[in-house]
Write an enzyme that holds these catalytic residues in place. Structure first.
Site, PDB file in Angstrom:
ATOM      1  N   HIS A 133      34.199  29.444  34.781  1.00 24.27           N
ATOM      2  CA  HIS A 133      32.813  29.594  35.217  1.00 24.27           C
ATOM      3  C   HIS A 133      31.915  28.435  34.773  1.00 24.27           C
ATOM      4  O   HIS A 133      31.192  27.853  35.572  1.00 24.27           O
ATOM      5  CB  HIS A 133      32.217  30.910  34.716  1.00 24.27           C
ATOM      6  CG  HIS A 133      33.015  32.120  35.085  1.00 24.27           C
ATOM      7  ND1 HIS A 133      33.690  32.234  36.278  1.00 24.27           N
ATOM      8  CD2 HIS A 133      33.242  33.288  34.439  1.00 24.27           C
ATOM      9  CE1 HIS A 133      34.297  33.409  36.335  1.00 24.27           C
ATOM     10  NE2 HIS A 133      34.038  34.067  35.225  1.00 24.27           N
TER      11      HIS A 133
ATOM     12  N   HIS B  47      34.184  33.943  40.664  1.00 26.46           N
ATOM     13  CA  HIS B  47      33.070  34.666  41.288  1.00 26.46           C
ATOM     14  C   HIS B  47      31.719  34.001  41.008  1.00 26.46           C
ATOM     15  O   HIS B  47      30.744  34.274  41.692  1.00 26.46           O
ATOM     16  CB  HIS B  47      33.078  36.159  40.926  1.00 26.46           C
ATOM     17  CG  HIS B  47      32.557  36.472  39.558  1.00 26.46           C
ATOM     18  ND1 HIS B  47      33.291  36.276  38.427  1.00 26.46           N
ATOM     19  CD2 HIS B  47      31.368  36.971  39.153  1.00 26.46           C
ATOM     20  CE1 HIS B  47      32.576  36.645  37.382  1.00 26.46           C
ATOM     21  NE2 HIS B  47      31.405  37.074  37.792  1.00 26.46           N
TER      22      HIS B  47
ATOM     23  N   ARG C  13      51.183  51.069  42.961  1.00 26.76           N
ATOM     24  CA  ARG C  13      52.436  51.796  42.695  1.00 26.76           C
ATOM     25  C   ARG C  13      52.283  53.296  42.879  1.00 26.76           C
ATOM     26  O   ARG C  13      53.205  53.976  43.341  1.00 26.76           O
ATOM     27  CB  ARG C  13      52.855  51.511  41.248  1.00 26.76           C
ATOM     28  CG  ARG C  13      53.614  50.228  41.071  1.00 26.76           C
ATOM     29  CD  ARG C  13      55.065  50.493  40.704  1.00 26.76           C
ATOM     30  NE  ARG C  13      55.155  51.037  39.359  1.00 26.76           N
ATOM     31  CZ  ARG C  13      55.191  50.261  38.256  1.00 26.76           C
ATOM     32  NH1 ARG C  13      55.161  48.958  38.368  1.00 26.76           N
ATOM     33  NH2 ARG C  13      55.266  50.813  37.063  1.00 26.76           N
TER      34      ARG C  13
END
Ligand code: BG6
Length: 482
Positions: free
Chosen positions: A239, A177, A50
């Site tokens: 995870h 991840h 923004r």
């Protein structure tokens, strides 16, 4: 040791380009790939947010982030400058009309195009709609979506439905991840690249499996998010569940996205409901100069857990009767993520009771000091008769493969490059995420319904005593975190 697989020229737009994740992980990962020659000429890295910034100002922000987070390799100003030539900035209002045509003008017509949603989940739908409304979605377009992917099953389903209106599932990359971590992938190499383990990889030979993901960090600075999430949603649903899947899944026919994800999904669907007495929640209290959880989140009555330990069962032919123990927490004694596969006792000891009980254990150390160790029983050297000892067959990656491999390839580097290559193997599919929520939801709802209060534990210790007790009741003990 490292082999660079070339990628095509690409445009990567980072929505939330000025945010924490972009500065900490995404931009440093891209910089490292650039240093390895994996950002081809003509590729553009476009920050979008923004704030009203010029490209010049954004490049300065990027250079600063690189210095802060990968200063050791970003000290060469010339390399940073060359990297920044790829970097551009567009101010976009996700919910409004401003900026979209400027963004369209930045994009090259015929290259791979990836949009990284590094923003709060509340903005995902707006971005998806905005991209489609402004004609930015083509066949070579991919979107990358960060966790948390929903807050529970219902919100995850709604999000999947919304994204499916604008993108094909093959274009959606849901990041976890942990799947990008070197040792996590090595888990698959070890299981399916060796003849040694797979024949023993089942309830007949394995006593139990444990997964610990321990952290020393607290939640200060992320209190708003964490207080609504807790360890179950923040770590277990994603995870730890992914680690469990890779350990427990059947061998996929190929190392291909859907073959792997089909097998992972079957594991999640085979999980039994967790019994309330097989789960321990904890919350850290002040110790050693660190504030208590409740202070960190500024809520003196918080009932959110910063620690979970649980026992679960994968109810299928391979695993019936072999428990899996999962444990994760903040402000524990050490940063230590590891998986231990504990094999059963030999059926009969020819050496008699004096030889003691010896078991093979396969320990996979995810972080720090990535490596794999197999405990093997041998005779204690010397003339003292047949006494047995356990010795580790050690494969520390740093030693085996040279220091460069250790920690060199941050998970984000690999995962972002997989997005560019169009490889979804290490990303979660819609049904996988939903199945994981379907398993965690009843646990969380049970706590809410019972008004469960997490057990306090001292910061920088081993977690609540009840977690150790739970294991002792099972006649077992936790590995790691000593
Ligand atoms: C994130 C969680 O997904 O993973 C954090 O939101 C956690 O709470 C982090 O600290 C752990 O990641 P790593 O790679 O440091 O083990």
């Amino acid at each position: 040791v490292s082999r660079i697989i070339p990628v095509e020229t690409f445009d990567l737009v980072i929505f939330g380009g000025t945010g924490d994740l972009a500065r900490r992980k995404i931009l440093p990962a891209l910089f490292k790939r650039f240093c390895s020659g994996q950002v081809p000429d003509g590729s553009k890295l476009i920050g979008a947010a923004r704030s009203d910034l010029t490209t010049q100002a954004y490049r300065a922000l990027v250079a600063e982030a690189l210095l802060e987070f990968v200063g050791d390799i970003a000290s060469d100003a010339e390399t940073v400058r060359a990297f920044c030539e790829h970097v551009h900035y567009v101010s976009v209002d996700a919910r409004g009309e401003t900026g979209w045509s400027a963004l369209a003008a930045e994009l090259s017509p015929e290259t791979v195009r990836a949009f990284y949603f590094s923003v709060g989940p509340g903005v995902y739908s707006d971005l998806a709609r905005g991209l489609e409304r402004h004609g930015l979605v083509g066949p070579e377009t991919r979107i990358v979506v960060e966790k948390p992917f929903g807050h529970d099953l219902e919100t995850a389903q709604a999000l999947n439905r919304e994204l499916a209106q604008h993108f094909d599932e093959s274009q959606i990359y849901r990041i976890d991840h942990y799947l990008g971590k070197e040792t996590v992938q090595n888990l698959m190499a070890v299981r399916f690249g060796n003849m040694l383990f797979e024949p023993l990889w089942n309830a007949q030979y394995i006593d139990h499996i444990q997964i610990t993901v321990a952290e020393t960090v607290g939640v200060a600075g992320r209190g708003d998010y964490y207080e609504k999430s807790g360890a179950m949603r923040d770590m277990v649903q994603n995870h730890l569940m992914q680690l469990l899947c890779l350990i427990a899944m059947e061998p996929p026919a190929q190392f291909e996205p859907d073959a792997v994800r089909d097998e992972k999904l079957k594991v999640i669907r085979a999980l039994d409901a967790v019994q309330p007495h097989h789960i321990v929640r904890g919350q850290y209290t002040a110790a050693d100069g660190a504030a208590a959880y409740r202070e960190d989140v500024d809520n003196p009555r918080s009932k959110t857990e910063s620690f979970v330990a649980l026992k679960c069962q994968v109810n299928n032919w391979r695993w019936a009767g072999t428990p899996f123990y999962l444990r994760t927490g903040k402000r524990l004694r050490a940063r230590d993520s590891e998986i231990t596969v504990v094999f059963k006792d030999t059926p009969h000891s020819i050496f008699g009771p004096e030889a003691g009980r010896h078991r093979n254990e396969l320990n996979i150390q995810l972080q720090p000091n990535e490596g794999i160790t197999l405990n093997v029983t041998i005779k204690e050297p010397g003339p003292g008769g047949m006494r047995l000892v356990d010795v580790p067959l050690d494969m520390s990656f740093a030693e085996a493969l040279g220091p460069k491999v250790q920690g060199s390839s941050d998970a984000y580097e690999r995962l972002i490059m997989d997005v560019i290559r169009g490889n979804q193997t290490l990303f979660m599919r819609d049904d996988e995420v939903e199945a994981a929520w379907a398993w965690t939801d009843p646990i969380i709802h049970g706590w809410e319904a019972r008004g469960d209060v997490p057990k306090p534990y001292d910061a920088f210790a081993h977690g609540p005593d009840d977690a150790d007790l739970m294991m002792r009741r099972e006649g077992r003990e936790w590995r790691g975190l000593d």
